[in-house]
Design a protein around this motif. Structure first.
Motif, PDB file in Angstrom:
ATOM      1  N   ILE A   1       0.837  -1.203   0.000  1.00 23.43           N
ATOM      2  CA  ILE A   1       0.000   0.000   0.000  1.00 23.43           C
ATOM      3  C   ILE A   1       0.872   1.253   0.000  1.00 23.43           C
ATOM      4  N   GLY A   2       1.926   1.217   0.832  1.00 26.80           N
ATOM      5  CA  GLY A   2       2.828   2.365   0.880  1.00 26.80           C
ATOM      6  C   GLY A   2       3.501   2.613  -0.453  1.00 26.80           C
ATOM      7  N   GLN A   3       3.938   1.519  -1.101  1.00 26.72           N
ATOM      8  CA  GLN A   3       4.587   1.657  -2.404  1.00 26.72           C
ATOM      9  C   GLN A   3       3.604   2.199  -3.435  1.00 26.72           C
ATOM     10  N   THR A   4       2.374   1.682  -3.371  1.00 26.61           N
ATOM     11  CA  THR A   4       1.351   2.137  -4.322  1.00 26.61           C
ATOM     12  C   THR A   4       1.052   3.616  -4.138  1.00 26.61           C
ATOM     13  N   ILE A   5       0.877   4.021  -2.882  1.00 28.04           N
ATOM     14  CA  ILE A   5       0.573   5.433  -2.607  1.00 28.04           C
ATOM     15  C   ILE A   5       1.716   6.330  -3.070  1.00 28.04           C
ATOM     16  N   ALA A   6       2.953   5.888  -2.786  1.00 23.38           N
ATOM     17  CA  ALA A   6       4.101   6.696  -3.199  1.00 23.38           C
ATOM     18  C   ALA A   6       4.158   6.827  -4.724  1.00 23.38           C
ATOM     19  N   THR A   7       3.914   5.721  -5.423  1.00 17.21           N
ATOM     20  CA  THR A   7       3.965   5.754  -6.889  1.00 17.21           C
ATOM     21  C   THR A   7       2.865   6.642  -7.456  1.00 17.21           C
ATOM     22  N   LEU A   8       1.633   6.451  -6.956  1.00 16.56           N
ATOM     23  CA  LEU A   8       0.511   7.243  -7.471  1.00 16.56           C
ATOM     24  C   LEU A   8       0.681   8.721  -7.120  1.00 16.56           C
ATOM     25  N   SER A   9       1.190   8.972  -5.933  1.00 20.31           N
ATOM     26  CA  SER A   9       1.408  10.373  -5.541  1.00 20.31           C
ATOM     27  C   SER A   9       2.375  11.057  -6.492  1.00 20.31           C
ATOM     28  N   HIS A  10       3.411  10.326  -6.908  1.00 19.77           N
ATOM     29  CA  HIS A  10       4.385  10.886  -7.844  1.00 19.77           C
ATOM     30  C   HIS A  10       3.719  11.244  -9.165  1.00 19.77           C
ATOM     31  N   HIS A  11       2.885  10.317  -9.696  1.00 19.16           N
ATOM     32  CA  HIS A  11       2.228  10.574 -10.983  1.00 19.16           C
ATOM     33  C   HIS A  11       1.209  11.707 -10.860  1.00 19.16           C
ATOM     34  N   ILE A  12       0.430  11.691  -9.780  1.00 22.28           N
ATOM     35  CA  ILE A  12      -0.578  12.737  -9.608  1.00 22.28           C
ATOM     36  C   ILE A  12       0.094  14.105  -9.441  1.00 22.28           C
ATOM     37  N   LYS A  13       1.230  14.129  -8.739  1.00 18.43           N
ATOM     38  CA  LYS A  13       1.959  15.392  -8.565  1.00 18.43           C
ATOM     39  C   LYS A  13       2.408  15.940  -9.928  1.00 18.43           C
ATOM     40  N   ASN A  14       2.910  15.051 -10.796  1.00 17.41           N
ATOM     41  CA  ASN A  14       3.331  15.502 -12.128  1.00 17.41           C
ATOM     42  C   ASN A  14       2.158  16.045 -12.932  1.00 17.41           C
ATOM     43  N   ILE A  15       1.012  15.351 -12.813  1.00 21.61           N
ATOM     44  CA  ILE A  15      -0.175  15.804 -13.554  1.00 21.61           C
ATOM     45  C   ILE A  15      -0.641  17.162 -13.031  1.00 21.61           C
ATOM     46  N   LEU A  16      -0.655  17.308 -11.713  1.00 22.20           N
ATOM     47  CA  LEU A  16      -1.081  18.583 -11.123  1.00 22.20           C
ATOM     48  C   LEU A  16      -0.145  19.722 -11.516  1.00 22.20           C
ATOM     49  N   GLN A  17       1.145  19.410 -11.615  1.00 20.82           N
ATOM     50  CA  GLN A  17       2.089  20.435 -12.068  1.00 20.82           C
ATOM     51  C   GLN A  17       1.775  20.872 -13.493  1.00 20.82           C
ATOM     52  N   GLY A  18       1.396  19.886 -14.328  1.00 21.33           N
ATOM     53  CA  GLY A  18       1.002  20.223 -15.697  1.00 21.33           C
ATOM     54  C   GLY A  18      -0.240  21.090 -15.735  1.00 21.33           C
ATOM     55  N   ILE A  19      -1.240  20.739 -14.900  1.00 21.90           N
ATOM     56  CA  ILE A  19      -2.473  21.544 -14.847  1.00 21.90           C
ATOM     57  C   ILE A  19      -2.166  22.953 -14.332  1.00 21.90           C
ATOM     58  N   ARG A  20      -1.293  23.021 -13.326  1.00 18.72           N
ATOM     59  CA  ARG A  20      -0.934  24.328 -12.771  1.00 18.72           C
ATOM     60  C   ARG A  20      -0.236  25.186 -13.835  1.00 18.72           C
ATOM     61  N   GLY A  21       0.654  24.550 -14.624  1.00 22.19           N
ATOM     62  CA  GLY A  21       1.327  25.295 -15.689  1.00 22.19           C
ATOM     63  C   GLY A  21       0.355  25.791 -16.745  1.00 22.19           C
ATOM     64  N   GLY A  22      -0.597  24.914 -17.128  1.00 19.73           N
ATOM     65  CA  GLY A  22      -1.600  25.335 -18.114  1.00 19.73           C
ATOM     66  C   GLY A  22      -2.479  26.446 -17.589  1.00 19.73           C
ATOM     67  N   SER A  23      -2.866  26.347 -16.309  1.00 15.12           N
ATOM     68  CA  SER A  23      -3.705  27.381 -15.698  1.00 15.12           C
ATOM     69  C   SER A  23      -2.979  28.723 -15.669  1.00 15.12           C
ATOM     70  N   TYR A  24      -1.672  28.664 -15.425  1.00 15.86           N
ATOM     71  CA  TYR A  24      -0.892  29.902 -15.414  1.00 15.86           C
ATOM     72  C   TYR A  24      -0.916  30.568 -16.790  1.00 15.86           C
ATOM     73  N   LEU A  25      -0.768  29.744 -17.847  1.00 12.76           N
ATOM     74  CA  LEU A  25      -0.802  30.319 -19.207  1.00 12.76           C
ATOM     75  C   LEU A  25      -2.174  30.904 -19.511  1.00 12.76           C
ATOM     76  N   ILE A  26      -3.247  30.203 -19.069  1.00  9.63           N
ATOM     77  CA  ILE A  26      -4.596  30.723 -19.312  1.00  9.63           C
ATOM     78  C   ILE A  26      -4.774  32.070 -18.602  1.00  9.63           C
ATOM     79  N   GLU A  27      -4.339  32.126 -17.351  1.00 15.21           N
ATOM     80  CA  GLU A  27      -4.447  33.378 -16.595  1.00 15.21           C
ATOM     81  C   GLU A  27      -3.632  34.489 -17.257  1.00 15.21           C
ATOM     82  N   LEU A  28      -2.441  34.157 -17.752  1.00 17.81           N
ATOM     83  CA  LEU A  28      -1.598  35.155 -18.406  1.00 17.81           C
ATOM     84  C   LEU A  28      -2.233  35.625 -19.709  1.00 17.81           C
ATOM     85  N   GLY A  29      -2.811  34.672 -20.472  1.00 18.69           N
ATOM     86  CA  GLY A  29      -3.439  35.040 -21.737  1.00 18.69           C
ATOM     87  C   GLY A  29      -4.663  35.906 -21.550  1.00 18.69           C
TER      88      GLY A  29
END
Length: 567
Positions: A332-360
């Protein structure tokens, strides 16, 4: 890897790997082996590696350090040692003294015997025949001593079999009571186990001989139980001398005598419980035996041996359960750590896109807004696919069968993946079977299985030499074999041989941060739910071919259109 595995105490099930040359053991949070036990000192002991072995040294602790039940100041640990500090008991597992490679050099399983080997089989005995050694009627002329010895051996043989065939404690205890009633002439019996948390004896199973009223309460003397547990000795008790019933006119002729046997369940590490049986001897039976007891010393010795076997099985079952729990928590710990890593990367992508939308929006730049929205949408699709894969992989499900066409499913997948292939500059081609009947399968499940494989193929083809990536998806209807085959081929760099064995392992990905490691396991699971499979062929530098095979089931009959393929 040397380790300490907690088999009793608040941290039961925890495993501490001894990865450093010097480690502290204690209640302090800075300890490498931290135990949540109030009877353990903050800095209780030290583990120091010397010449490959670990030496444990007590650090003037309040309650001392014990190895295999004996207090020590310093001790060189060997595999199997039981380390007790406070109320915590741990099992030490040391490094292997001989590697598998060395054993392979000293043991040889030869397909052909050496030229000078003259050995041959002169007699064989099947398991059933071997068990006849316990059959008392096999030799009617045996003497009474041999009969008794073989009888006791038969009891222990069947007890050992019983305790080795279950990992459920309740089933185990019920089977033990059945065996006791087969071999000991008792009227009632029960097994009590020590609760690991409260250290109190608690009844776990009760049994009566046929004809005995279950409504009668079994009353066990606490004094007798304490004696058995504290001294680790089995006892025979009788109430015959508690009053005047042995006198000629006493009530023994009216009431009879209650006899009992109580034995400890002594395991490898501690007493885990007690077994109690009793019987009521009627006045007629007393007269027939001339006042002799029904339970003898032989009965007591046999019960002590049975109690020991049962205790070993209880310990093994508890240790196994603790290890399974520890492995589950680790997974469970390994699974949570792995999924957290992927979700963090996805959230960073969403945050980057949101920043561009706000800037535009701030600069009224539609191009920047569109670019930002494209990034957000892409990461939304990623997290959606991740959630769907997690749901599919995490629970067993029956396919939602309906009538559909495989070629239609493939067309939907390719339409969905067209943009991804174009972005990766990969040519995506589909060659559907010219004749593909409507069949019964789970369209949504097969869609996800194919989608995951095609996604991987596009990512692989994007790394093709010369930038000429290509993915070919084709279907085949094999009526003679009763199956449908979907092939996904790419001209990427191929799959290294050392990765083939782990290709369908969960959370194992060769795409590093770009992959979750769930795509192929999910696809394989969906195919298995359909009674199908996935085959892989790949050579380094030659691309890869994934073949998804599933039975062809007709909607009219719900059966295969041809012979079921061998699996």
């Amino acid at each position: 890897m040397p380790s300490l595995f907690v088999i009793r105490g608040n941290d039961q099930g925890s495993r501490f790997e001894l990865t450093e040359s010097v480690l502290r053991l204690g209640r302090d949070s800075a300890s490498a082996v931290q135990l949540h036990d109030t009877e353990v000192s903050r800095q209780h002991a030290e583990l120091r590696q010397v010449e490959g072995d670990f030496i444990i040294s007590d650090q003037n602790s309040a309650n001392g350090t014990f190895i295999n039940g004996r207090p020590v100041r310093q001790h060189r640990l060997v595999s199997g040692d039981q380390v007790q500090v406070g109320s915590t008991l741990m099992l030490y597992t040391g490094p292997s003294k001989e590697s598998d490679e060395d054993l392979a050099k000293t043991i040889d399983i030869a397909s052909l015997p050496p030229a000078d080997d003259q050995s041959r089989i002169i007699r064989s005995v099947p398991q059933k025949e071997g068990s006849r050694i316990f059959d008392l009627e096999a030799d009617a002329a045996q003497n009474s001593w041999l009969a008794k010895a073989r009888s006791n051996l038969q009891v222990m043989y069947h007890t050992a079999l019983a305790v080795s065939h279950t990992l459920d404690i309740d089933q185990l205890l019920n089977r033990i009571t059945e065996l006791i009633f087969e071999w000991v002439e008792a009227d009632r019996g029960c097994i009590l186990l020590v609760d690991p948390a409260t250290k109190k004896l608690e009844p776990r199973v009760r049994r009566e001989r046929k004809g005995i009223n279950r409504g009668d309460k079994i009353v066990i003397s606490k004094t007798i139980l304490d004696y058995v547990i504290d001294r680790n000795e089995g006892v025979i008790t009788s109430d015959a001398r508690q009053d005047d019933r042995f006198t000629p006119g006493g009530s023994i002729l009216k009431l009879g005598v209650r006899e009992a046997i109580c034995v400890p369940m002594q395991g490898r590490y501690d007493v885990v419980g007690a077994i109690y049986v009793d019987t009521l001897t009627t006045p007629q039976q007393i007269i027939q035996r001339g006042g002799a007891n029904k339970f003898t010393e032989d009965h007591l010795k046999l019960m002590v041996a049975i109690g020991h076997q049962a205790a070993l099985a209880v310990e093994d079952t508890r240790n196994y359960t603790s290890m399974v729990q520890a492995e589950r928590l680790a997974a469970i710990g390994q699974t949570i750590a792995t999924l957290s890593h992927h979700i963090k990367n996805i959230l960073q992508g969403i945050r980057g896109g949101s920043y561009l939308i706000e800037l535009g929006l701030k600069d009224h730049d539609e191009t920047v807004v569109g670019k930002g929205w494209s990034i957000v949408e892409k990461n939304q699709n990623k997290i959606s696919n991740l959630v769907m894969d997690m749901l599919t992989f995490s629970k067993d499900r029956e396919p939602d069968l309906t009538t559909a066409n495989i070629n239609t499913v493939l067309a939907d997948v390719l339409e969905l993946m067209h943009a991804r292939a174009a972005e990766a500059e990969v040519s995506l081609v589909c060659e559907p079977a010219p004749t593909m009947p409507d069949l019964v399968f789970d369209p949504e499940g097969i869609h996800r299985a194919v989608l995951n494989v095609v996604t991987n193929a596009i990512d692989a083809a994007a790394e093709a030499e010369g930038g000429q990536g290509k993915v070919l998806v084709r279907s085949h209807y094999l009526s003679d074999e009763g199956e449908v085959r979907i092939e996904v081929l790419d001209n990427g760099p191929g799959i290294p041989a050392d990765q083939m064995d782990h290709l369908f392992a969960a959370f194992v990905s060769t795409k590093k941060s770009r992959g979750t490691g769930l795509g192929l396991p999910v696809s394989q699971k969906i195919l298995k739910e359909h009674g199908g499979r996935i085959l892989v062929h790949s050579e380094p530098g030659q691309g890869a071919c994934f073949a998804l095979e599933l039975p062809a089931v007709t909607p009219a009959t719900g059966t295969h259109v041809g012979p079921s393929p061998g699996r």
